[in-house]
Design a protein around this motif. Structure first.
Motif, PDB file in Angstrom:
ATOM      1  N   ASP A  57       9.403   0.729  -8.373  1.00 49.49           N
ATOM      2  CA  ASP A  57       9.594   2.671  -8.059  1.00 49.49           C
ATOM      3  C   ASP A  57       8.800   2.920  -7.463  1.00 49.49           C
ATOM      4  N   PRO A  58       8.601   2.732  -5.731  1.00 52.32           N
ATOM      5  CA  PRO A  58       7.273   3.919  -4.811  1.00 52.32           C
ATOM      6  C   PRO A  58       7.121   4.900  -5.938  1.00 52.32           C
ATOM      7  N   LEU A  59       7.712   5.726  -5.915  1.00 53.45           N
ATOM      8  CA  LEU A  59       7.456   7.154  -6.631  1.00 53.45           C
ATOM      9  C   LEU A  59       6.919   7.191  -7.537  1.00 53.45           C
ATOM     10  N   LEU A  60       6.904   5.749  -9.319  1.00 56.51           N
ATOM     11  CA  LEU A  60       6.966   6.350  -9.902  1.00 56.51           C
ATOM     12  C   LEU A  60       5.288   5.350 -10.006  1.00 56.51           C
ATOM     13  N   LEU A  61       5.141   4.680  -9.170  1.00 57.56           N
ATOM     14  CA  LEU A  61       4.534   3.547  -8.935  1.00 57.56           C
ATOM     15  C   LEU A  61       4.499   2.798 -10.355  1.00 57.56           C
ATOM     16  N   ALA A  62       5.786   2.349 -11.172  1.00 61.58           N
ATOM     17  CA  ALA A  62       5.081   1.328 -12.230  1.00 61.58           C
ATOM     18  C   ALA A  62       6.494   0.102 -11.768  1.00 61.58           C
ATOM     19  N   SER A 117       0.831  -1.218  -0.118  1.00 62.36           N
ATOM     20  CA  SER A 117       0.098  -0.012  -0.001  1.00 62.36           C
ATOM     21  C   SER A 117       1.365   1.273  -0.043  1.00 62.36           C
ATOM     22  N   VAL A 118       0.784   2.070  -0.847  1.00 68.31           N
ATOM     23  CA  VAL A 118       1.456   3.491  -1.381  1.00 68.31           C
ATOM     24  C   VAL A 118       1.023   4.404  -1.393  1.00 68.31           C
ATOM     25  N   TRP A 119       0.831   5.099  -0.111  1.00 68.48           N
ATOM     26  CA  TRP A 119       0.451   6.854  -0.309  1.00 68.48           C
ATOM     27  C   TRP A 119       1.402   7.346  -1.216  1.00 68.48           C
ATOM     28  N   LEU A 120       1.328   8.471  -2.542  1.00 66.47           N
ATOM     29  CA  LEU A 120       1.989   9.388  -3.176  1.00 66.47           C
ATOM     30  C   LEU A 120       1.809  11.014  -2.823  1.00 66.47           C
ATOM     31  N   VAL A 121       2.609  11.570  -2.216  1.00 66.73           N
ATOM     32  CA  VAL A 121       2.484  13.098  -1.893  1.00 66.73           C
ATOM     33  C   VAL A 121       3.036  13.621  -3.025  1.00 66.73           C
ATOM     34  N   ALA A 122       3.073  14.838  -2.790  1.00 67.62           N
ATOM     35  CA  ALA A 122       3.228  16.178  -4.049  1.00 67.62           C
ATOM     36  C   ALA A 122       2.228  17.347  -3.447  1.00 67.62           C
ATOM     37  N   GLY A 123       2.878  18.204  -2.222  1.00 70.32           N
ATOM     38  CA  GLY A 123       2.901  19.050  -1.580  1.00 70.32           C
ATOM     39  C   GLY A 123       1.867  18.863  -0.952  1.00 70.32           C
ATOM     40  N   SER A 124       1.121  19.549  -1.216  1.00 72.13           N
ATOM     41  CA  SER A 124      -0.931  19.413  -0.303  1.00 72.13           C
ATOM     42  C   SER A 124      -1.253  17.653  -1.093  1.00 72.13           C
ATOM     43  N   SER A 155      -2.617  14.368  -2.232  1.00 74.42           N
ATOM     44  CA  SER A 155      -1.759  12.431  -2.558  1.00 74.42           C
ATOM     45  C   SER A 155      -2.497  11.535  -2.946  1.00 74.42           C
ATOM     46  N   GLN A 156      -2.003  10.836  -3.140  1.00 76.40           N
ATOM     47  CA  GLN A 156      -2.901   9.875  -3.885  1.00 76.40           C
ATOM     48  C   GLN A 156      -2.090   8.126  -3.219  1.00 76.40           C
ATOM     49  N   PHE A 157      -2.920   7.655  -3.205  1.00 70.93           N
ATOM     50  CA  PHE A 157      -3.376   6.044  -2.837  1.00 70.93           C
ATOM     51  C   PHE A 157      -3.143   5.222  -3.701  1.00 70.93           C
ATOM     52  N   THR A 158      -2.578   4.492  -3.549  1.00 68.61           N
ATOM     53  CA  THR A 158      -2.914   3.098  -4.480  1.00 68.61           C
ATOM     54  C   THR A 158      -2.553   1.938  -3.578  1.00 68.61           C
ATOM     55  N   ARG A 159      -3.369   0.495  -4.683  1.00 71.84           N
ATOM     56  CA  ARG A 159      -2.486  -0.834  -3.653  1.00 71.84           C
ATOM     57  C   ARG A 159      -1.793  -1.138  -4.811  1.00 71.84           C
TER      58      ARG A 159
END
Length: 515
Positions: free
Chosen positions: A179-184, A131-138, A140-144
Motif C-alpha cells: 500500500d503506497p499510502l501506508l508504505l506497508a 520510489s514513493v513520495w508521500l504528501v500530507a498537506g504541505s 512530504s516524505q520520500f522513500t525507496r
C-alpha cells in the motif's frame, strides 16, 4: 472517540482486501501467457454500489484505457460514512500507468478526508526499486522500496488470473500486497474457491414512484469466487471470465456490487443524506458504528475519562484471536479468559532519564509514515511542552495534557498525519494518537501507537491510543487524558495504521463477556 466507528479503518481494510499494489509471487509459470494475453486487454469502465448493512454508503468505478505501449487504469472510490449524526466523506483515487505486460510504471494515488489530503506518487525503476513520495498537506516524505520482482496493479490481479488461465476452482496463490499510502507490505493468500452464475444489472431507467433508478435489464455472468486472506483477515470477491470484479465483501460487512452507472452513481448522488445522517445519531443495526460494537454482558460507567477501572476480566468466544496481541504487557490471556490490569504507580517510575539511549528502543524514537517526529514543527512543540524535564513519566504526562487539551475531539474518516493534526488541532482517537506519539519521540521518549477496543456502556468500540516506555510499556490515552489508560482499553494490535487491518478479523464474530 467512544463511539467512533470503524469508518477510518474501513478504507485501510478495504484497500488491503482489494489491494492497491500487488507484487508477483507465484505467477512466474504463467508469465509468458499473461504477457501475451495482456496485449488484448480491452478498454472500458465498470461501476459499483458500496453498501453497509443494505444502506448505500458509496460509489466506485474502474476504468481501463489502452495506448500503443501502455495501459492506463483509473480507480475511484467515494465513501460517505454516517457517524453520530454527520456524514463524513472520503474520496480515494488512483491512476496508474502499466506496460503491456501489466507491469507498473508509475502511480498517483490520493485520499481526501474531512480535514486534509494525502497523496502518493510512485515510479518504478528497472523493476528493482519503487520510489514513493508521500504528501500530507504541505509536508512530504520520500522513500525507496527495494523490489525482488516486478509489481503490478492489484486491481489487475483479477485480469492476471483470468488472462493467465488461473480461474480454476481449487487453485491457490500467494501474493505480496504493498500500500503506497501506508508504505506497508503484507502477504495475501488467494484461493479460487468456487464457480457460479451471477445476475448483474446492465441498464436502468428512472422510476418516478420510487424516485430512484431501477434495473430494466440484467445479464447473467459466469463468475469465480476468489478468497483472499491477509494475516487472519478474510475477504472474498466474485470475478468474471474477463477479469472484472462482479461482487466483493470485506470483513466488516462492507459490500461492493457491480451495477449500471445510474444505479451505482445517480442513486448515491441523489439519496436523502439528511435522513441518513439523522439515523446515525442514534446508531442502529447495520450502521458502520454499531457494526463494530461487540456486545458485553454488563454495563460500566459511561465516562471513559475516569481512571477508576483498574482491572477488567473478560471471557472470549466466537472469534479467531490467533495473531492478535492479547496476552502481553498488562494483559494476560489464559484459555478463553483475558485479564487487563491498569499499571500501578510503581510501574510509572521510569528507570532512565530523557532522552532514551537504549538502542533496542531506536525504532520507537524514529519517524515513521504519518508520524513525522523529525519535522521541525513537531520538534519545536515537543521542546516547548516538555522543556528540560528529564523524567519520562512526567514528560509523558505533560505531552498528554497538551494533546488532550489542544486537539478538539471530532469524528474523522481519513489517514491521520501528525503534522496536519498539529496544524488543524482536531480529530478523533487516531489523530490524537499519531500526534502524541510523534511529540513523544521528538522529546526522546519511546512511544508507539496501539489499537483495540474500548468498553463504554456495555459495548466495545474501536479505539486507538499509545504506549510509552518507562522501563516497561505503559498504556496512555491522549484522547481522554489518561496516564495510565484504564483497564477498559483492550489492546488487540500494536503498530501504525498498516497493522489495523488485523482489527477487521474479530469484528462481528468475537464475543466478550465481562466477568
Amino acid at each position: 472517540m467512544t463511539r467512533r466507528g470503524w469508518a477510518g479503518t474501513i478504507l485501510v481494510a478495504w484497500a488491503a482486501s482489494l489491494g492497491w499494489l500487488a507484487r508477483r509471487e507465484f505467477f512466474r509459470s504463467t508469465g509468458t501467457r499473461v504477457t501475451e494475453a495482456a496485449l488484448s486487454v480491452p478498454p472500458g469502465a465498470v461501476y459499483y454500489r458500496l453498501d453497509v448493512g443494505g444502506q448505500q454508503v458509496g460509489f466506485a468505478s474502474s476504468t481501463i484505457d489502452t495506448a500503443g505501449s501502455s495501459i492506463l487504469v483509473e480507480d475511484v472510490l467515494v465513501l460517505d460514512v454516517p457517524a453520530l449524526g454527520v456524514l463524513h466523506r472520503t474520496t480515494a483515487k488512483s491512476r496508474a500507468t502499466l506496460s503491456r505486460a501489466l507491469r507498473l510504471q508509475d502511480l498517483d494515488a490520493t485520499v481526501d478526508g474531512d480535514i486534509g489530503r494525502y497523496s502518493a506518487h510512485g515510479t518504478v525503476a528497472g523493476d528493482t526499486v519503487f520510489s514513493v513520495w508521500l504528501v500530507a498537506g504541505s509536508d512530504s516524505q520520500f522513500t525507496r522500496v527495494p523490489l525482488s520482482r516486478p509489481i503490478v496493479l492489484p486491481t489487475l490481479l483479477p485480469l492476471r488470473l483470468a488472462f493467465g488461465g488461473e480461474l480454476k476452482p481449487g487453485k491457490t496463490y500467494s501474493v505480496g500486497v504493498f500500500d503506497p499510502l501506508l508504505l506497508a507490505q503484507r502477504d495475501v493468500k488467494v484461493t479460487i474457491a468456487a464457480e457460479s452464475t451471477l445476475v448483474v444489472a446492465d441498464s436502468a431507467d428512472y422510476d418516478s414512484t420510487a424516485m430512484a433508478w431501477v434495473a430494466v435489464h440484467s445479464d447473467t455472468v459466469r463468475a469465480f469466487r476468489v478468497e483472499q486472506q491477509t494475516g487472519g483477515v478474510r475477504s472474498s470477491a466474485w470475478i468474471d471470465a474477463a477479469g472484472h470484479i462482479v461482487r466483493a465483501t470485506s470483513p466488516v460487512a462492507f459490500t461492493m456490487e457491480r451495477s449500471a452507472f445510474e444505479i451505482a452513481y445517480e442513486n448515491f448522488r441523489h439519496r436523502d443524506t439528511a435522513r441518513v445522517a439523522r439515523a446515525s445519531a442514534v446508531p442502529q443495526v447495520g450502521d458502520v458504528v454499531p457494526a463494530t460494537a461487540i456486545a458485553a454482558g454488563v454495563r460500566l460507567p459511561a465516562s471513559p475519562s475516569r481512571s477508576a477501572l483498574n482491572e477488567l476480566r473478560l471471557r472470549l468466544s466466537g472469534g479467531d484471536v490467533l495473531g492478535l496481541d492479547l496476552g502481553t504487557g498488562r494483559q494476560r490471556l489464559a484459555g478463553d479468559t483475558l485479564v487487563v490490569r491498569q499499571e500501578t504507580a510503581a510501574q510509572l517510575a521510569a528507570r532512565y532519564t530523557l532522552p532514551a539511549r537504549d538502542t533496542s528502543l531506536q525504532a520507537y524514537l524514529e519517524p515513521a509514515p504519518l508520524i513525522q517526529s523529525d519535522h521541525p514543527r513537531i520538534r519545536a512543540h515537543a521542546r516547548a511542552i516538555v522543556g528540560r524535564e528529564g523524567d519520562p513519566a512526567r514528560a509523558g504526562e505533560l505531552l498528554l495534557r497538551w494533546v488532550a487539551d489542544h486537539v478538539d475531539k471530532t469524528v474523522a474518516v481519513r489517514l491521520p498525519s501528525a503534522v496536519q493534526v498539529l496544524a488543524r488541532r482536531r480529530g478523533d482517537c487516531n489523530e490524537h494518537t499519531v500526534l502524541y506519539v510523534a511529540l513523544a519521540r521528538a522529546a526522546g521518549l519511546p512511544a508507539r501507537p496501539v489499537a483495540g477496543l474500548l468498553l463504554v456502556d456495555g459495548r466495545f468500540y474501536y479505539h486507538a491510543w499509545a504506549e510509552i516506555y518507562l522501563g516497561d510499556w505503559v498504556a496512555v490515552d491522549p484522547t481522554f487524558g489518561q496516564l495510565p489508560a484504564d483497564a477498559a482499553h483492550v489492546r488487540l494490535v500494536r503498530g501504525g495504521l498498516a497493522s489495523h487491518v488485523e482489527l477487521a478479523r474479530p469484528i462481528g464474530r468475537l464475543k466478550l463477556e465481562v466477568l
